[in-house]
Scaffold this active site. Structure first.
Site, PDB file in Angstrom:
ATOM      1  N   CYS A 127      -5.576   1.978   6.244  1.00 44.07           N
ATOM      2  CA  CYS A 127      -6.234   0.743   6.661  1.00 44.07           C
ATOM      3  C   CYS A 127      -5.579   0.251   7.957  1.00 44.07           C
ATOM      4  O   CYS A 127      -4.607   0.831   8.445  1.00 44.07           O
ATOM      5  CB  CYS A 127      -6.131  -0.308   5.558  1.00 44.07           C
ATOM      6  N   GLU A 135       0.889   3.865   1.821  1.00 47.07           N
ATOM      7  CA  GLU A 135       1.352   4.255   3.150  1.00 47.07           C
ATOM      8  C   GLU A 135       2.528   3.386   3.604  1.00 47.07           C
ATOM      9  O   GLU A 135       3.513   3.906   4.125  1.00 47.07           O
ATOM     10  CB  GLU A 135       0.210   4.153   4.172  1.00 47.07           C
ATOM     11  N   CYS A 140      -1.852  -0.364   7.505  1.00 45.96           N
ATOM     12  CA  CYS A 140      -1.070   0.870   7.377  1.00 45.96           C
ATOM     13  C   CYS A 140      -1.051   1.672   8.675  1.00 45.96           C
ATOM     14  O   CYS A 140      -0.055   2.327   8.991  1.00 45.96           O
ATOM     15  CB  CYS A 140      -1.600   1.696   6.214  1.00 45.96           C
ATOM     16  N   HIS A 157       0.851  -1.186   0.000  1.00 44.11           N
ATOM     17  CA  HIS A 157       0.000   0.000   0.000  1.00 44.11           C
ATOM     18  C   HIS A 157       0.889   1.239   0.000  1.00 44.11           C
ATOM     19  O   HIS A 157       2.030   1.196   0.476  1.00 44.11           O
ATOM     20  CB  HIS A 157      -0.893   0.021   1.237  1.00 44.11           C
TER      21      HIS A 157
END
Length: 160
Positions: free
Chosen positions: A86, A58, A89, A56
């Site tokens: 999320c 992040e 993250c 991801h």
């Protein structure tokens, strides 16, 4: 509740543009930046989860920032993201030591856009809930400017 600064607004604008670039380059429309307390960009990243589901934006930005600085130095840094981090993250943010998170679109709004798209099996767990379980405080500001944050996602997911 914390109030976003003009610097927060400027970096959100940059991260929204980076999310659009991520989409334009064939990735999911997510982006993140880690910015030091002095306003210096430490790391920026786009989503690259087509082959590595943990990549991801992040996490990519946090990994890059963590290669440069330890938790003590990152305590004054801010993670900017076009969407709410999320659970994974948020955990990465906590373990990296980054002390602030500023994001555009909430996880709830993202779910409304993605629906049951298998490319984004959303975890309904707000980042504030993840941070609340930690031993140190992580400041969270968001959602902010959700309509702008949605732009890179429009028409991308099956639900839209």
């Amino acid at each position: 509740m914390s109030v976003p600064t003009p610097q927060d607004q400027a970096f959100l604008t940059r991260v929204f543009a980076l999310a659009q670039r991520s989409r334009d380059e064939g990735h999911h429309p997510f982006a993140a930046m880690v910015v030091g307390a002095d306003g210096t960009v430490i790391a920026e990243a786009m989503n690259d989860s087509s082959t590595d589901r943990t990549a991801h934006a992040e996490m990519n930005a946090l990994r890059a920032a963590s290669r440069k600085f330890g938790p003590a130095e990152l305590a004054g840094a801010t993670l900017y993201s076009n969407a709410e981090p999320c659970a994974m993250c948020a955990g990465g943010t906590y373990w990296s030591g980054v002390g602030r998170v500023v994001y555009g679109m909430s996880e709830t709004s993202l779910l409304a856009l993605t629906g049951s798209d298998p490319e984004n099996p959303t975890l309904s767990l707000p980042c504030r809930d993840v941070f609340a379980r930690g031993q140190r405080t992580t400041e969270v500001i968001g959602p902010l400017r959700e309509n702008e944050a949605r732009e890179a996602h429009r028409g991308f997911w099956n639900a839209t």
